[in-house]
Motif scaffolding. Structure first.
Motif, PDB file in Angstrom:
ATOM      1  N   ASP A   1       0.703  -1.267   0.023  1.00 35.57           N
ATOM      2  CA  ASP A   1      -0.092   0.011  -0.206  1.00 35.57           C
ATOM      3  C   ASP A   1       0.954   1.472   0.019  1.00 35.57           C
ATOM      4  O   ASP A   1       2.001   1.321   0.203  1.00 35.57           O
ATOM      5  N   GLY A   2       0.212   2.316  -0.216  1.00 29.16           N
ATOM      6  CA  GLY A   2       0.913   3.654  -0.061  1.00 29.16           C
ATOM      7  C   GLY A   2       0.429   4.727  -0.888  1.00 29.16           C
ATOM      8  O   GLY A   2      -0.316   4.526  -1.801  1.00 29.16           O
TER       9      GLY A   2
ATOM     10  N   THR B   1       5.491   7.484  -3.708  1.00 24.33           N
ATOM     11  CA  THR B   1       6.468   6.668  -2.737  1.00 24.33           C
ATOM     12  C   THR B   1       7.615   5.754  -3.205  1.00 24.33           C
ATOM     13  O   THR B   1       8.226   5.245  -2.844  1.00 24.33           O
TER      14      THR B   1
ATOM     15  N   LYS C   1       6.271   2.991  -5.031  1.00 20.48           N
ATOM     16  CA  LYS C   1       5.605   1.749  -4.854  1.00 20.48           C
ATOM     17  C   LYS C   1       5.491   0.885  -6.230  1.00 20.48           C
ATOM     18  O   LYS C   1       5.592  -0.324  -6.241  1.00 20.48           O
TER      19      LYS C   1
ATOM     20  N   ARG D   1      -3.879   0.631  -3.541  1.00 13.37           N
ATOM     21  CA  ARG D   1      -4.435   1.428  -2.395  1.00 13.37           C
ATOM     22  C   ARG D   1      -5.574   0.606  -1.754  1.00 13.37           C
ATOM     23  O   ARG D   1      -6.149  -0.062  -2.448  1.00 13.37           O
TER      24      ARG D   1
ATOM     25  N   LEU E   1       3.338  -1.060   4.184  1.00 21.02           N
ATOM     26  CA  LEU E   1       2.935   0.324   3.738  1.00 21.02           C
ATOM     27  C   LEU E   1       4.086   1.019   3.239  1.00 21.02           C
ATOM     28  O   LEU E   1       5.376   1.386   4.120  1.00 21.02           O
ATOM     29  N   MET E   2       4.581   1.601   1.936  1.00 17.15           N
ATOM     30  CA  MET E   2       5.603   2.120   1.624  1.00 17.15           C
ATOM     31  C   MET E   2       5.126   3.923   1.824  1.00 17.15           C
ATOM     32  O   MET E   2       4.054   4.393   1.366  1.00 17.15           O
ATOM     33  N   THR E   3       5.959   4.481   2.626  1.00 17.60           N
ATOM     34  CA  THR E   3       5.557   5.977   2.779  1.00 17.60           C
ATOM     35  C   THR E   3       6.677   6.950   2.423  1.00 17.60           C
ATOM     36  O   THR E   3       7.995   6.150   2.153  1.00 17.60           O
TER      37      THR E   3
ATOM     38  N   THR F   1       5.753  -0.701   7.744  1.00 15.45           N
ATOM     39  CA  THR F   1       5.863   0.676   7.198  1.00 15.45           C
ATOM     40  C   THR F   1       7.529   0.569   6.703  1.00 15.45           C
ATOM     41  O   THR F   1       8.510   0.076   7.466  1.00 15.45           O
TER      42      THR F   1
ATOM     43  N   ASP G   1       9.761   3.415   4.967  1.00 15.11           N
ATOM     44  CA  ASP G   1       9.753   4.684   4.592  1.00 15.11           C
ATOM     45  C   ASP G   1      11.026   4.975   3.671  1.00 15.11           C
ATOM     46  O   ASP G   1      12.018   4.737   3.943  1.00 15.11           O
TER      47      ASP G   1
END
Length: 229
Positions: free
Chosen positions: A14-15, A19, A21, A139, A154-156, A203, A205
């Protein structure tokens, strides 16, 4: 339908926009030797289809009906993913500014989401059975589409990093890039959760990581998740 089956590797990523992704997910799928699915492209494809057929995107019932039956075919080879509607290759057409500006009207349609989530789960199960696994990105993948995935990420990235990356891709003005990234995320977050990690979601980052570093970070999470599984 459960995606969790013995021996199949399901990676859900997700993300928000910018990011990395999509490019990272393709590289991760290639490294793992499994399939790849860009679920966001499915919403873009439906947007293109409806506009091409003259369907008002604000007619939510009409758009949801199209989501049930439009002839979408997704190529899931991470080295050369494809998007086709009928016999037309629309991989380039769905990335145009006009589709990007309109896709939120489709992506926030709950009737559409119900139909495309069903399609996504079916396609993920088929690809995983054929290749031993799948990396699916988009998403709400980690929370709605594949909450039972082997690995959920989750890629942020910071807002500044996301806008800078997307500006480089789009070669657009700062205002236009912000609309593509921040404003669209704000609209889409009304119906999909992709800004904060749910329980059990790791996560990653990427604010200060280059492409190779981002791929390595995701692969490390996958290795750890497979070990736990």
């Amino acid at each position: 339908m459960s995606l969790a089956e013995d021996g199949l590797l399901i990676v859900a990523i997700d993300g928000p926009s910018g990011t990395g992704k999509s490019s990272v997910s393709k590289a991760v799928a290639t490294a793992l030797g499994i399939g790849y699915l860009d679920t966001g492209a499915m919403y873009r494809a439906l947007t293109w289809w409806c506009v091409d057929r003259g369907i008002d995107l604000h007619d939510r019932s009409a758009v949801a009906r199209e989501a049930q039956t439009f002839p979408l075919a997704m190529g899931t080879d991470p080295a050369a993913p494809t998007v086709q509607v009928g016999d037309r290759d629309i991989a380039a057409a769905i990335r145009t500014p006009s589709v990007s500006a309109a896709v939120s009207d489709v992506a926030t349609n709950l009737g559409v989401r119900e139909q495309l989530i069903r399609r996504q789960r079916e396609l993920m199960a088929r690809v995983a059975a054929e290749t031993g696994g799948v990396v699916a990105e988009g998403r709400d993948i980690t929370t709605v589409v594949a909450p039972d995935a082997t690995v959920r990420i989750l890629m942020t990235a910071s807002e500044e990093a996301r806008i800078a990356r997307r500006a480089g891709e789009l070669a657009s003005t700062a205002a236009a890039t912000r609309a593509q990234v921040v404003d669209r995320d704000r609209r889409d977050s009304a119906v999909a959760s992709f800004m904060t990690a749910a329980d059990g979601v790791v996560t990653v980052d990427t604010s200060h990581l280059d492409f190779d570093g981002s791929v390595k970070a995701v692969l490390a999470v996958v290795d750890e998740g497979r070990g736990r599984d």
